[in-house]
Design a protein around this motif. Structure first.
Motif, PDB file in Angstrom:
ATOM      1  N   ALA A  13      -2.593   2.074   8.473  1.00 28.02           N
ATOM      2  CA  ALA A  13      -3.671   3.043   8.273  1.00 28.02           C
ATOM      3  C   ALA A  13      -3.806   4.024   9.438  1.00 28.02           C
ATOM      4  O   ALA A  13      -4.313   5.133   9.272  1.00 28.02           O
ATOM      5  CB  ALA A  13      -4.987   2.308   8.057  1.00 28.02           C
ATOM      6  N   LEU A  32       0.319   6.067   0.964  1.00 27.33           N
ATOM      7  CA  LEU A  32      -0.395   6.474   2.186  1.00 27.33           C
ATOM      8  C   LEU A  32       0.220   7.726   2.819  1.00 27.33           C
ATOM      9  O   LEU A  32      -0.224   8.170   3.884  1.00 27.33           O
ATOM     10  CB  LEU A  32      -0.376   5.330   3.210  1.00 27.33           C
ATOM     11  CG  LEU A  32      -1.158   4.064   2.837  1.00 27.33           C
ATOM     12  CD1 LEU A  32      -0.881   2.945   3.829  1.00 27.33           C
ATOM     13  CD2 LEU A  32      -2.657   4.368   2.774  1.00 27.33           C
ATOM     14  N   PHE A  50      -1.115  -3.831   6.195  1.00 27.73           N
ATOM     15  CA  PHE A  50      -2.058  -3.322   5.206  1.00 27.73           C
ATOM     16  C   PHE A  50      -3.387  -4.075   5.158  1.00 27.73           C
ATOM     17  O   PHE A  50      -4.287  -3.669   4.417  1.00 27.73           O
ATOM     18  CB  PHE A  50      -1.416  -3.371   3.813  1.00 27.73           C
ATOM     19  CG  PHE A  50      -0.089  -2.681   3.730  1.00 27.73           C
ATOM     20  CD1 PHE A  50       0.007  -1.299   3.872  1.00 27.73           C
ATOM     21  CD2 PHE A  50       1.075  -3.407   3.523  1.00 27.73           C
ATOM     22  CE1 PHE A  50       1.237  -0.658   3.795  1.00 27.73           C
ATOM     23  CE2 PHE A  50       2.313  -2.773   3.446  1.00 27.73           C
ATOM     24  CZ  PHE A  50       2.398  -1.391   3.581  1.00 27.73           C
TER      25      PHE A  50
END
Length: 293
Positions: free
Chosen positions: A84, A113, A77
């Motif tokens: 991501a 996410l 992260f």
């Protein structure tokens, strides 16, 4: 079915795990902080990446085999973190030994996410990683487990033990049993030796009885031969017993045997033996009995 997988952390355990994924027909993208560990994997067919974010691009799942919780958080992260780059619905499987609350926090961050999450720590050491028969304890949703089970099966025997955090909880149970058994085997071999018996013959005599175990067979032999090349470094065993005691305390649970064993491993690390295999606990017991090591 073959898939593209990302793998971060190719150390003692991670490297043979990657080789087993490749052998199962998967395409594997790899990254490791120490780049020299990657050459052999590249020769075997792995795609070497320059940073963690690159590993996850196009991957159906991202597997992490890292040293601790903060390292996992940073590489997942942090800046150029791997999470991501994953497509929504992909699985993040953290196979490191990390605290239960950390796993639950990571699961929440992945959910935000749009990612699935498993905390899926392993047991079996370097040998289990090489042979592809690791015990894999998976916490997370049933859907996440179903999605990743095929990949994990190339590494060993995955079992879904409950929601996020439960994989790490199962690993703590494993580590307490392993650490306590290692210490007891070491004490037994020292007792045999001090009493005038041949420890190797005592180990042989116990084979097949209730005292027999993989630890007595594999690590007992290491202790007798003073072979402490790290398969499972003592410093990580100490980290796990410490984490287990913290989790027990949060639940109001006293674990007196684990507390003693944790003290032995802490003393072993303090004495400078943290990078030795955890079977080296016999060295700490020798020190405690006034012997030189």
């Amino acid at each position: 079915m073959s898939a593209t997988l990302g793998f971060i952390g190719t150390g003692i355990m991670g490297a043979p795990m990657v080789l087993n994924l490749l052998a199962a027909g998967h395409r594997v993208k790899v990254w490791n902080r120490s780049g020299e560990r990657l050459a052999a994997l590249a020769e075997a067919g792995a795609q070497v990446c320059q940073h963690p974010a690159e590993v996850s691009v196009g991957a159906a799942a991202l597997l992490c085999m890292l040293s601790d919780g903060p390292t996992c958080d940073h590489l997942l992260f942090g800046e150029q973190g791997a999470a991501a780059g994953l497509a929504q619905g992909s699985v993040v499987a953290v196979m490191s030994s990390i605290p239960v609350p950390t796993a639950r926090q990571q699961a929440a961050r992945c959910q935000a996410l749009g990612l699935e999450y498993l905390d899926a720590p392993v047991s079996g050491g370097e040998r289990g990683a090489r042979e592809g028969n690791l015990a894999i304890m998976a916490g997370g949703s049933a859907a996440a487990f179903a999605q990743a089970e095929g990949y994990l099966s190339a590494l060993g025997r995955p079992v879904h033990v409950g929601p996020a955090g439960c994989g790490e909880l199962a690993k703590l149970v494993n580590q307490l049993i392993v650490a306590s058994t290692l210490a007891t085997v070491a004490e037994g071999l020292l007792l045999a030796e001090r009493g005038g018996a041949d420890p190797a013959k005592v180990r042989q005599a116990l084979a097949g009885g209730f005292a027999d175990s993989p630890i007595l067979r594999q690590h007992g032999e290491r202790m007798i031969n003073a072979d402490f090349r790290p398969g499972g470094p003592a410093k990580w065993q100490a980290k796990d017993t410490r984490t287990a005691l913290a989790e027990a305390a949060s639940l109001g649970l006293a674990l007196p045997v684990a507390k003693v064993v944790d003290g032995l491993y802490a003393a072993m690390v303090e004495a400078g033996d943290g990078d030795l295999d955890h079977a080296g606990i016999i060295r700490q017991l020798r020190r405690a009995n006034g012997e030189s090591v």
